[in-house]
Design a protein around this motif. Structure first.
Motif, short mmCIF file in Angstrom:
data_model
loop_
_atom_site.label_atom_id
_atom_site.label_comp_id
_atom_site.label_asym_id
_atom_site.label_seq_id
_atom_site.Cartn_x
_atom_site.Cartn_y
_atom_site.Cartn_z
N PRO A 101 -38.88 29.95 -12.45
CA PRO A 101 -38.39 28.63 -12.97
C PRO A 101 -39.86 27.67 -13.22
O PRO A 101 -40.91 28.06 -12.73
CB PRO A 101 -37.70 27.95 -11.86
N GLN A 102 -39.59 26.72 -13.77
CA GLN A 102 -40.97 25.73 -14.30
C GLN A 102 -40.34 24.29 -13.71
O GLN A 102 -39.05 23.95 -13.85
CB GLN A 102 -41.17 25.73 -15.67
N TRP A 103 -41.24 23.35 -13.19
CA TRP A 103 -40.79 22.21 -13.29
C TRP A 103 -42.18 21.31 -13.99
O TRP A 103 -43.23 21.44 -13.69
CB TRP A 103 -40.80 21.84 -11.58
N PRO A 104 -41.52 20.36 -14.64
CA PRO A 104 -42.53 19.31 -15.44
C PRO A 104 -43.09 18.28 -14.64
O PRO A 104 -42.38 17.53 -13.90
CB PRO A 104 -41.37 18.87 -16.75
N ILE A 105 -44.44 18.36 -14.58
CA ILE A 105 -44.96 17.00 -13.95
C ILE A 105 -45.17 15.80 -14.86
O ILE A 105 -45.06 14.72 -14.64
CB ILE A 105 -46.27 17.80 -13.33
N LEU A 106 -45.81 16.10 -16.16
CA LEU A 106 -45.91 15.18 -17.10
C LEU A 106 -45.15 15.67 -18.60
O LEU A 106 -45.12 16.69 -18.55
CB LEU A 106 -47.78 15.02 -17.70
N ILE A 107 -44.65 14.72 -18.96
CA ILE A 107 -43.70 14.81 -20.23
C ILE A 107 -44.05 13.80 -21.37
O ILE A 107 -44.06 12.72 -21.16
CB ILE A 107 -42.22 14.91 -20.10
N ASN A 108 -44.49 14.50 -22.36
CA ASN A 108 -45.30 13.62 -23.41
C ASN A 108 -46.30 12.36 -22.98
O ASN A 108 -46.40 11.49 -23.26
CB ASN A 108 -44.17 12.77 -24.21
N GLY A 109 -47.17 12.91 -21.87
CA GLY A 109 -48.05 11.97 -21.35
C GLY A 109 -47.70 11.33 -20.28
O GLY A 109 -48.33 10.18 -19.75
N CYS A 110 -46.26 11.12 -20.01
CA CYS A 110 -45.76 10.42 -19.02
C CYS A 110 -45.20 11.17 -17.79
O CYS A 110 -44.90 12.40 -17.87
CB CYS A 110 -44.72 9.33 -19.52
N GLU A 111 -44.62 10.41 -16.58
CA GLU A 111 -44.37 11.06 -15.53
C GLU A 111 -42.73 11.40 -15.94
O GLU A 111 -42.12 10.93 -16.55
CB GLU A 111 -44.34 10.02 -14.21
N ASN A 112 -42.53 12.54 -15.12
CA ASN A 112 -41.00 12.88 -15.10
C ASN A 112 -40.16 12.01 -14.41
O ASN A 112 -40.19 11.82 -13.32
CB ASN A 112 -40.94 14.48 -14.70
N ASN A 113 -39.15 11.69 -15.14
CA ASN A 113 -38.22 10.47 -14.55
C ASN A 113 -37.12 11.15 -13.59
O ASN A 113 -36.69 10.31 -12.86
CB ASN A 113 -37.54 9.75 -15.60
N GLU A 114 -37.11 12.42 -13.77
CA GLU A 114 -36.17 13.04 -12.86
C GLU A 114 -36.74 13.56 -11.61
O GLU A 114 -36.07 14.11 -10.62
CB GLU A 114 -35.49 14.34 -13.63
N ASP A 115 -38.12 13.45 -11.41
CA ASP A 115 -38.79 13.69 -10.17
C ASP A 115 -38.65 12.56 -9.20
O ASP A 115 -38.54 11.29 -9.12
CB ASP A 115 -40.31 13.81 -10.64
N SER A 116 -38.15 12.85 -7.97
CA SER A 116 -37.92 11.77 -6.74
C SER A 116 -39.09 11.42 -6.32
O SER A 116 -39.28 10.02 -5.96
CB SER A 116 -37.30 12.77 -5.35
N TYR A 117 -40.24 11.94 -6.53
CA TYR A 117 -41.52 11.49 -6.22
C TYR A 117 -42.65 11.72 -7.64
O TYR A 117 -42.96 12.76 -7.93
CB TYR A 117 -42.26 12.42 -5.18
N ARG A 118 -42.48 10.63 -8.17
CA ARG A 118 -43.17 10.61 -9.38
C ARG A 118 -44.65 10.54 -9.52
O ARG A 118 -45.24 10.18 -8.57
CB ARG A 118 -42.66 9.28 -10.37
N THR A 119 -45.00 11.06 -10.54
CA THR A 119 -46.51 11.53 -10.63
C THR A 119 -47.16 10.10 -11.00
O THR A 119 -46.59 9.32 -11.54
CB THR A 119 -46.86 12.47 -12.06
N VAL A 120 -48.30 9.84 -9.97
CA VAL A 120 -49.06 8.47 -10.22
C VAL A 120 -50.59 8.86 -10.90
O VAL A 120 -51.14 9.77 -10.40
CB VAL A 120 -49.35 8.36 -8.83
N PHE A 121 -50.87 8.29 -11.77
CA PHE A 121 -52.22 8.21 -12.61
C PHE A 121 -53.02 7.45 -11.85
O PHE A 121 -52.88 6.23 -11.40
CB PHE A 121 -51.81 7.69 -13.93
N HIS A 122 -54.45 7.94 -11.92
CA HIS A 122 -55.25 7.14 -11.16
C HIS A 122 -56.43 6.69 -12.28
O HIS A 122 -56.80 7.79 -13.06
CB HIS A 122 -55.91 7.88 -10.08
#
Length: 837
Positions: free
Chosen positions: A783-804
């Motif tokens: 399986p795969q899990w998207p971390i970034l979608i179209n340059g943005c965080e994955n809204n379905e992720d309980s712990y969203r990606t944070v940009f620095h």
């Protein structure tokens, strides 16, 4: 004096080589015949030809030659012996020094029969005119010598032969055969000689009992006195033999029987008792009318007068049947020599006695019997003294070991498990000396500096220096070895112990330890855990040692930090460090540092209403299990647990959190609790508060500026991009290739950095489109899990990606070429089952 001494001792010539001159040399002896040919001696030739080589008083080498030895020249009553002596530093006898020694000795008059019992052979010489056979003896004795005559006729063409009389048979040997068998035969104008090594095949061991001696003496001496019985007799090495030789038309026979005592020595109450039967049946066949003529004794072939024996406390007794000699152990004339038994060092008392007994009978007239007897007492363990003579001011350890006899040499030292010859030990700081005493004995002195690496150093108020060395010794000439362990301790008040200074810098506990002069090999331990550069890096500790100072820095939230209490003023934390001995692991010094840290180190009140609280285990609750900590709502459990901490992450509107208002702030409160099983009263309670401002004014400055829209032109080219994983949010320390795979806990942060390496065009900007994770190294695997979608965080992720943000720094020259983001650690599951790669 000098390297060699020469003595004429009756029918023996003695040459003594000085141990001092010939020490550490290989020596060979050759006898030179009248033609000038040198015959090198070995053991077989020596015993066959009448030569003896032995060691006397502490390794002096002694050479003895019989007057009738193979290559001696006998003229009238003077015999001459020429000896070639070679001494070499190597066993192959190369570069040998040659000494030629010739000596003439007067000996006479000769007795009709002379018997010599030497150390390595028996010798009998008789006059050529043989006594007549006695008819009564022929009838009485079944082994009458006339039985040999038929055997001699078969060898009538030979010049002469020897016949050995044994109980079961008689054996005749021609001269050449007897010589090949190791027997020595010789004839002069007046004498016939037979020499028999103690290893000869025809030798019989005959026990001469005291009762037999008494009866024989009574019969032969016509005496009614009978000696008292003794439990054991004396064993003789005996040979009954006859030599036949032709003289014109006659065959003449000579009785060449010989017998030598091989035991008869007892040790009672520190006294040597040597008993020699006066008459052996092997020497008395056909003879009657025995009468003593002379009994003399001495030491080292020197006869002693009665006065001299008394002064030495010797006792010589000439009894009816036996001659007895008593010598006190340790008396003058003998000497002690080193001996080794089962690896133990000891000594034996040795004395070289000799006895001369002359008697007359009706068969031989005068018989002279000379017995040379080297007597050695049983092994007795020696006591050595080890004396510590260390010079504290000169910082030299000095140990005296002794006392040793002159026949012992120190050959090597074992230091810290390594065996070194004496010259090699000098390179490790070990110097050895020997001191000699007036009586020839000696001590060894071992000296080594206090600061030598092999010297063990232990410190408290004083410093203890321990010398631990094993000395190995070699005895001469027996080449036996033994060892002497030497362990001595010297206490010196020169210890400088390490000192420590402790402080905290807000996030870390720090110890700086100034080294002393005793802790070079001490090891740092934190809670019985050895601290090394590798383990320090593993736990993100700092460990530095510049040779004079050891600096240790440990984060406040660490598994090796002790938490003593918490209060509104802060959390009291302590770090304990112990320096231990590198060999025994015994505690040497303890250091600690304690500080109070701000409560803000444990709590984060995020603007979105999320609270992250870290609870710590207190030392007063050693049985506390951090995984059992809960909030007011006991269903709220920690999301991350270590041995000493538990981290909760929740929203202020959950987990039983209470809320309070005032005019300016909204305050949320909750507790971290620990309940022992079966008890509703918390054994642990940590109250925490988050306050939010109700009203807040923010000034924002906005200025509108018209800029021409950017122009983007599509194109194709090669881009070099890298993806790195960093250890912390500062993005200063990336994981190296050797550190993969990286192990992380669930929901622990992963810090990624994507960089455009080529081309280095400042007009370009790196834009991330899609980024996903798989459970294998294949990009397309499922399986795969998207971390970034179209340059943005994955809204379905309980712990969203944070940009620095990426800012300009010494490392980052083009910030627009880098993108950084943070992802919480997760795993792939199907239902409740974790998927494995």
């Amino acid at each position: 004096t000098g390297p060699m001494g020469l003595e004429c001792l009756g029918n023996l010539l003695r040459i003594t080589l000085s141990a001092e001159y010939f020490e550490d040399k290989y020596v060979s002896f050759s006898v030179v015949d009248q033609s000038g040919i040198a015959w090198e001696l070995d053991e077989a030739m020596a015993s066959q030809c009448g030569y003896t080589v032995t060691y006397s008083n502490w390794s002096n080498i002694e050479f003895r030659a019989s007057a009738l030895s193979c290559h001696s020249h006998l003229e009238k009553d003077v015999f001459t012996v020429t000896v070639e002596i070679k001494a070499s530093p190597t066993p192959d006898m190369k570069n040998a020094t040659t000494h030629l020694k010739s000596a003439s000795c007067h000996y006479g008059p000769w007795s009709p029969r002379e018997l010599v019992c030497e150390r390595n052979y028996m010798e009998v010489s008789v006059r050529r005119k043989a006594p007549q056979t006695v008819k009564e003896f022929i009838q009485d004795e079944t082994e009458d010598l006339t039985f040999a005559f038929p055997e001699t006729k078969t060898g009538g063409a030979s010049i002469w032969q020897v016949v050995f009389h044994q109980p079961e048979e008689k054996k005749a040997l021609l001269v050449s055969d007897a010589w090949s068998a190791g027997y020595g035969l010789n004839t002069t104008d007046t004498r016939v000689l037979l020499r028999i090594p103690y290893t000869a095949a025809q030798i019989q061991l005959v026990e001469v009992g005291m009762l037999v001696l008494a009866q024989q003496a009574a019969r032969l001496c016509s005496s009614n006195q009978i000696a008292s019985l003794q439990d054991q007799g004396v064993t003789f090495s005996a040979v009954r033999s006859s030599i036949f030789y032709k003289q014109r038309w006659m065959i003449l026979m000579v009785d060449t029987a010989v017998a030598c005592p091989v035991d008869g020595v007892d040790y009672i109450n520190k006294t040597i008792i040597w008993t020699v039967p006066k008459y052996s049946q092997s020497l008395s066949v056909g003879a009657t009318g025995f009468k003593d003529v002379l009994v003399e004794a001495g030491v080292d072939l020197h006869k002693l007068t009665a006065k001299e024996m008394t002064s030495r406390k010797y006792v010589l007794s000439n009894g009816l049947n036996v001659i007895t000699m008593k010598i006190p152990v340790g008396a003058e004339g003998g000497y002690y020599k080193t001996s080794v038994s089962n690896g133990q060092h000891g000594a034996k008392y040795t004395i070289n006695l000799f006895l001369e007994h002359q008697w007359k009978d009706n068969k031989w007239g005068l018989t002279k019997h000379t017995i040379i007897k080297e007597i050695e007492t049983p092994f007795e363990q020696a006591k050595l003294t080890i004396t510590n003579n260390s010079n504290l001011s000169a910082r030299i350890m000095s140990v005296t070991v002794g006392t040793f006899l002159p026949d012992v040499d120190l050959v090597n030292l074992t230091i810290a498990g390594t065996t070194l010859a004496v010259p090699e030990a000098v390179q490790h700081g070990y110097l050895t000396y020997k001191t000699r005493h007036v009586n020839g004995s000696k001590d060894y002195i071992i000296q080594v500096p206090f600061d030598a690496p092999s010297i063990k150093k232990e410190a408290s108020d004083v410093r203890a220096y321990t010398l631990n060395v094993t000395l190995a010794f070699l005895t001469h000439p027996t080449s036996e070895t033994f060892t002497v362990p030497v362990i001595t301790v010297s206490a010196v008040k020169d210890a400088v112990l390490p000192r420590a200074r402790g402080f905290c810098d807000g996030k870390n506990l720090r110890l700086i330890i100034a080294h002393g002069n005793v802790d070079q090999n001490w090891l740092p331990f934190i809670s019985d855990w050895l601290l090394t550069p590798e383990t320090a890096e593993k736990y993100n500790y700092s460990l530095r040692d510049n040779g004079t100072h050891l600096e240790i820095s440990v984060p406040f939230l660490s598994s090796h930090v002790h938490y003593e209490d918490f209060h509104v003023s802060g959390i009291k934390a302590s770090l304990h460090l112990t320096l231990k001995d590198d060999v025994t692991l015994a505690n040497r010094r303890d250091f600690s540092v304690s500080c109070r840290f701000s409560p803000s180190e444990l709590i984060q009140c995020l603007p979105n209403g999320t609270v992250v609280i870290t609870a710590v285990k207190l030392v007063r609750l050693p049985d506390l299990n951090t995984s059992l900590l809960v909030l007011r709502d006991r269903q709220c459990k920690p999301s991350l647990v270590t041995e000493k901490t538990a981290t909760f992450k929740f929203n202020v509107n959950t987990c039983g959190t209470s809320r309070k208002f005032n005019s300016t702030t909204m305050t949320y409160e909750n507790d971290v609790l620990y309940f022992r099983p079966g008890n509703n009263t918390p054994a642990y309670q940590l109250k925490f508060v988050c306050s939010y401002a109700i009203k807040q004014t923010v000034d924002v400055h906005y200025e509108s500026k018209k800029n021409s829209p950017p122009i983007i032109k599509p194109g194709f080219g090669s881009l070099l991009v890298s993806l790195k994983l960093f250890k912390e949010k500062s993005y200063s320390d990336p994981y190296q290739e050797s550190e993969y795979p990286v192990v992380k806990y669930l929901r622990e942060s992963l810090y990624f950095e994507v960089e455009l390496l080529q081309p280095e065009d400042p007009r370009l900007e790196l834009v991330l489109d899609d980024c996903w994770a798989t459970k294998s190294q294949s990009l397309d695997s499922l399986p795969q899990w998207p971390i970034l979608i179209n340059g943005c965080e994955n809204n379905e992720d309980s712990y969203r990606t944070v940009f620095h943000n990426v800012n300009y720094s010494l490392r980052v020259k083009l910030p627009q070429h880098l993108k950084r983001f943070e992802v919480k650690m997760f795993t792939f599951v199907r239902g409740t089952t974790v998927l494995q790669e």
